[in-house]
Enzyme design. Structure first.
Site, PDB file in Angstrom:
ATOM      1  CB  CYS A  30       8.207 -93.231  15.780  1.00  0.00           C
ATOM      2  SG  CYS A  30       7.177 -94.590  16.470  1.00  0.00           S
TER       3      CYS A  30
ATOM      4  NE  ARG B  12      13.567 -92.564  13.494  1.00  0.00           N
ATOM      5  CZ  ARG B  12      14.498 -93.080  14.444  1.00  0.00           C
ATOM      6  NH1 ARG B  12      15.823 -93.254  13.807  1.00  0.00           N
ATOM      7  NH2 ARG B  12      14.484 -93.278  15.599  1.00  0.00           N
TER       8      ARG B  12
ATOM      9  CD1 TRP C 115       8.413-100.081  14.575  1.00  0.00           C
ATOM     10  CD2 TRP C 115       7.750-100.143  12.446  1.00  0.00           C
ATOM     11  NE1 TRP C 115       8.520-101.531  14.290  1.00  0.00           N
ATOM     12  CE2 TRP C 115       8.233-101.280  12.782  1.00  0.00           C
ATOM     13  CE3 TRP C 115       7.206 -99.858  11.217  1.00  0.00           C
ATOM     14  CZ2 TRP C 115       8.152-102.338  12.135  1.00  0.00           C
ATOM     15  CZ3 TRP C 115       7.305-100.918  10.413  1.00  0.00           C
ATOM     16  CH2 TRP C 115       7.781-102.272  10.748  1.00  0.00           C
TER      17      TRP C 115
ATOM     18  CG  ASN D  35      11.387 -92.897  18.323  1.00  0.00           C
ATOM     19  OD1 ASN D  35      11.161 -93.789  18.233  1.00  0.00           O
ATOM     20  ND2 ASN D  35      12.809 -92.632  18.296  1.00  0.00           N
ATOM     21  N   GLY D  36       9.516 -94.450  21.093  1.00  0.00           N
ATOM     22  CA  GLY D  36      10.220 -95.259  22.125  1.00  0.00           C
ATOM     23  C   GLY D  36       9.038 -95.987  22.866  1.00  0.00           C
TER      24      GLY D  36
ATOM     25  CD  GLU E  45      19.302-116.269   8.470  1.00  0.00           C
ATOM     26  OE1 GLU E  45      18.647-116.918   7.944  1.00  0.00           O
ATOM     27  OE2 GLU E  45      19.231-114.993   8.033  1.00  0.00           O
TER      28      GLU E  45
ATOM     29  CE  LYS F 159      20.111-113.074   5.259  1.00  0.00           C
ATOM     30  NZ  LYS F 159      19.065-113.441   6.079  1.00  0.00           N
TER      31      LYS F 159
ATOM     32  CD  GLU G 181      18.493-113.551   1.880  1.00  0.00           C
ATOM     33  OE1 GLU G 181      17.125-113.568   1.342  1.00  0.00           O
ATOM     34  OE2 GLU G 181      18.652-113.628   3.210  1.00  0.00           O
TER      35      GLU G 181
ATOM     36  CG  HIS H 218      25.192-139.912   7.077  1.00  0.00           C
ATOM     37  ND1 HIS H 218      25.402-141.134   7.248  1.00  0.00           N
ATOM     38  CD2 HIS H 218      24.916-139.231   8.214  1.00  0.00           C
ATOM     39  CE1 HIS H 218      25.316-141.367   8.620  1.00  0.00           C
ATOM     40  NE2 HIS H 218      25.493-140.203   9.290  1.00  0.00           N
TER      41      HIS H 218
ATOM     42  CE  LYS I 254      12.705-106.891   5.129  1.00  0.00           C
ATOM     43  NZ  LYS I 254      13.855-107.566   5.562  1.00  0.00           N
TER      44      LYS I 254
HETATM   45  O1  M6R Z   1       8.291-111.531   6.573  1.00  0.00           O
HETATM   46  P1  M6R Z   1       8.559-113.047   6.912  1.00  0.00           P
HETATM   47  O2  M6R Z   1       9.559-113.312   8.216  1.00  0.00           O
HETATM   48  O3  M6R Z   1       7.554-114.028   7.008  1.00  0.00           O
HETATM   49  O4  M6R Z   1       9.414-113.505   5.717  1.00  0.00           O
HETATM   50  C1  M6R Z   1      10.088-114.968   5.501  1.00  0.00           C
HETATM   51  C2  M6R Z   1      10.969-115.169   4.327  1.00  0.00           C
HETATM   52  O5  M6R Z   1      10.316-114.493   3.219  1.00  0.00           O
HETATM   53  C3  M6R Z   1      12.180-114.195   4.602  1.00  0.00           C
HETATM   54  O6  M6R Z   1      12.665-114.708   5.917  1.00  0.00           O
HETATM   55  C4  M6R Z   1      13.324-114.215   3.630  1.00  0.00           C
HETATM   56  O7  M6R Z   1      13.789-115.436   3.575  1.00  0.00           O
HETATM   57  C5  M6R Z   1      14.459-113.307   3.466  1.00  0.00           C
HETATM   58  N1  M6R Z   1      14.828-112.701   2.473  1.00  0.00           N
HETATM   59  C6  M6R Z   1      15.553-113.587   4.328  1.00  0.00           C
HETATM   60  O8  M6R Z   1      16.792-112.703   4.494  1.00  0.00           O
END
Ligand code: M6R
Length: 610
Positions: free
Chosen positions: A2, A27, A75, A101-102, A482, A486, A489, A505, A605
């Site tokens: 927060c 925050r 938050w 905060n915390g 993952e 990364k 994207e 395979h 996001k």
């Molecule tokens: O908010 P969520 O965890 O449900 O989001 C899922 C995906 O949209 C999210 O993980 C997306 O793949 C990100 N860009 C990964 O970095």
């Protein structure tokens, strides 16, 4: 996470608090409020929503002419993000006002004592106990009362407190959560972070842990919890505002990568009992149904789906329950066999991803038990679930998930071990050992972050690579997936995550000189097999980068062109450490290519469309 702001001096406090809060909105932003002195005492204005909403309300009411006040942007961690739970909070009399905060870990115990003494609580927050505890000490100077509160409160907390008997005094305190003082001429400031006051002063004092600070227009006094004065060095801030908002990091994503040790520690806070076993009070109400389940489904999208992959390995191994995992957008359309004895775990950092919500709603309609793992308190997923475990990573601004992923892994480890405890599928000694391993994760991730300069050099060398495979087995497979996501994207590099044993395979046909293969080999029973698969890639001309558990370098020297070592620890648990170098690698390759890592093209996001 927060944001706290405080001001005392000759200027209009509210006009300083509101822009300060806006600078701390990174925050947290689910509710906000301010408290300030007016003629009849201290007034509070607060509401759910963002700082801009609060600002509009204040403008409508007429900005008050106060000379001191405190503010907060929230938050949520305890209590849904509504107006009642928004800070500031007050005692029964309205004379003691607190922002925080915390997390106060023993707040329930403190609240029970206070209620037994006749205190009435207005909110569901842990914070409110502080105001009532100080109310119990009307004759005690505010600084001393705050010291006494700090001695009793457990957990990480930063506080700013005011009491109506002294309109020139703000008291701050800190343990674990950040707090800084801004020193002005005839005025002083408090903030969770420098941007709160940077436009007014460049002089600051960092408040150390277990210190209490009393600020008046002309003075700042710092003491320890026994009241002994402590010398606090004044520093000059050299950052500009933009750099300060990112904590001196170049981007939010970089900052969030470095926040992971703290975020993981916050995920764990209060969730391990004194006996060393997992203690999830969040699951108390759903306990009976959790005992009866005979199958688990885990649904999620994107990075959260990679956490689901990891959960399958862990939950099956620890509970002997069959686990199915599904990309959320596929789940309901494949007509899965669900019933009242099925546990469905939905994972979503935002808690608002439409595909994941649709999947869990479908499961609810079949009568299944729903558990949510989310970073956002009171998100749609949280509201849908029978029980929810919040990851407490704090807001993640960078579009690419980093700290929300590692904290999801830790939250799912806790859920897996909790289920094993409830169902008696593992002996307690083994669980305690695994929990000890989880507890070491923050320090181990910190150790990985020390290798960032080496990974950065490597990334520069590899920045022009166009074809990358990420390979792993068992718990290293989701990490490989993952790592590939990364890189795709944020660096726009074509990358594939594969189970290392599956390459032969088909995909191995793509291996030739110029292809980079990133192998993940933590301390697991299949490490040797992964290394053999890497040798197969090397034999076909690939460049090999290995993320390897320390202590195994000799086994890997003949197959790897580059090795990044990560700390060793219990199988499946320590995969958390191996994803961090892959985040850094993607980040540094994207940076070397001059890309906007916080806002990659075509992405949002939170994805609220199907
Ligand atoms: O908010 P969520 O965890 O449900 O989001 C899922 C995906 O949209 C999210 O993980 C997306 O793949 C990100 N860009 C990964 O970095």
């Amino acid at each position: 996470m927060c944001g706290i702001v405080g001001y005392v001096g000759p200027r209009s406090a509210v006009e300083i608090l509101i822009p300060g809060l806006a600078r701390l909105e990174y925050r947290g932003y689910d509710s906000a409020g301010v408290a300030f002195w007016e003629e009849k005492g201290i007034a509070i204005i607060k509401q759910a929503g963002r700082i801009a909403d609060l600002e509009r309300s204040l403008a409508r009411a007429g900005v008050p002419d106060a000379r001191a006040g405190i503010g907060h942007t929230r938050w949520a961690t305890h209590g849904v993000p509504n107006t009642i739970n928004a800070h500031p909070h007050r005692d029964c009399t309205g004379q003691v006002i607190v922002v925080h905060n915390g997390i106060i870990e023993n707040w329930m115990e403190l609240k029970a004592e206070l209620e037994a003494n006749g205190h009435e609580f207005a909110s569901e927050t842990d914070t409110e106990v502080v105001a009532h505890m100080i109310e119990e000490m009307p004759e005690v100077a505010l600084e001393e009362a705050v010291r006494l509160v700090m001695k009793r409160a457990e957990g990480a907390l930063a506080l700013a407190v005011m009491r109506s008997s002294d309109s020139q005094l703000l008291v701050g305190a800190r343990r674990g959560s950040p707090l800084v003082v801004g020193r002005g001429e005839g005025e002083n400031f408090l903030g969770s972070d420098i941007p709160a006051f940077l436009e007014h002063t460049r002089k600051m004092i960092v408040v150390d842990d277990d210190r209490v600070v009393a600020i008046r227009p002309e003075s700042v006094t710092v003491t320890d919890l026994d009241g002994n004065p402590v010398e606090a060095a004044e520093r000059l801030i050299e950052w500009d505002l933009e750099a300060a908002e990112k904590g001196g990091y170049a981007t939010f994503m970089e900052k969030e990568i470095f926040e992971q040790p703290k975020a993981i520690a916050d995920t764990l806070r209060g969730r391990i009992g004194p006996n060393g076993l997992v203690r999830l009070t969040e699951f108390a109400e759903a306990e009976r149904r959790l005992r009866e389940i005979d199958k688990v489904f885990v649904v999620a999208c994107g990075t959260s789906f990679h956490a689901a992959m990891m959960a399958k390995y862990a939950i099956e191994r620890w509970t002997r329950l069959p686990v199915e995992i599904d990309i959320a957008s596929e789940f309901r359309y494949r007509d899965p066999v669900l019933d009242r004895r099925s546990l469905v775990i939905g994972i979503s950092q935002s808690g608002e991803t439409l595909d994941t919500l649709a999947a869990v709603r479908y499961a609810r309609a079949q009568g299944s038990v729903l558990v949510g793992v989310s970073n956002v308190v009171d998100s749609a997923l949280a509201r849908e679930a029978d029980a929810v475990l919040y990851t407490r990573a704090g807001p993640e601004i960078g579009v690419a998930a980093t700290k929300t992923f590692t904290t999801q892994l830790v939250a799912l480890q806790l859920i897996g071990l909790h289920l094993a405890q409830v169902r008696g599928t593992m002996d307690e000694g083994t669980i305690v050992n695994l929990v000890q391993g989880i507890r070491r994760l923050p320090a181990s991730v910190e150790a990985v972050l020390e290798t960032v300069p080496d990974i950065t050099e490597l990334a520069k060398e590899l920045a022009d690579t166009r074809d990358v495979f990420f390979l792993g087995r068992s718990g290293d497979f989701p990490v490989a997936m993952e790592g590939a996501l990364k890189l795709k994207e944020i660096a726009y590099v074509r990358a594939e995550g594969y189970a290392a044993g599956e390459m032969k395979h088909g995909p191995i046909a793509l291996i030739e000189p110029g292809v980079l293969v990133v192998g993940v080999a933590t301390d697991s029973h299949v490490r040797g097999k992964t290394l053999s698969n890497m040798a197969e890639m090397k034999a076909r001309g690939a460049t090999i980068l290995l993320v390897l558990a320390e202590g195994h370098r000799d086994e890997a020297l003949s197959v790897a062109d580059h090795i990044v070592e990560v700390p060793s620890g219990p199988d499946l648990i320590y995969t958390v450490t191996s994803v961090v170098p892959l985040q850094v690698l993607a980040y540094q390759i994207a940076s070397a290519r001059g890309l906007d890592v916080d806002k990659p093209r075509n992405l949002a996001k939170t994805v609220t469309v199907e």
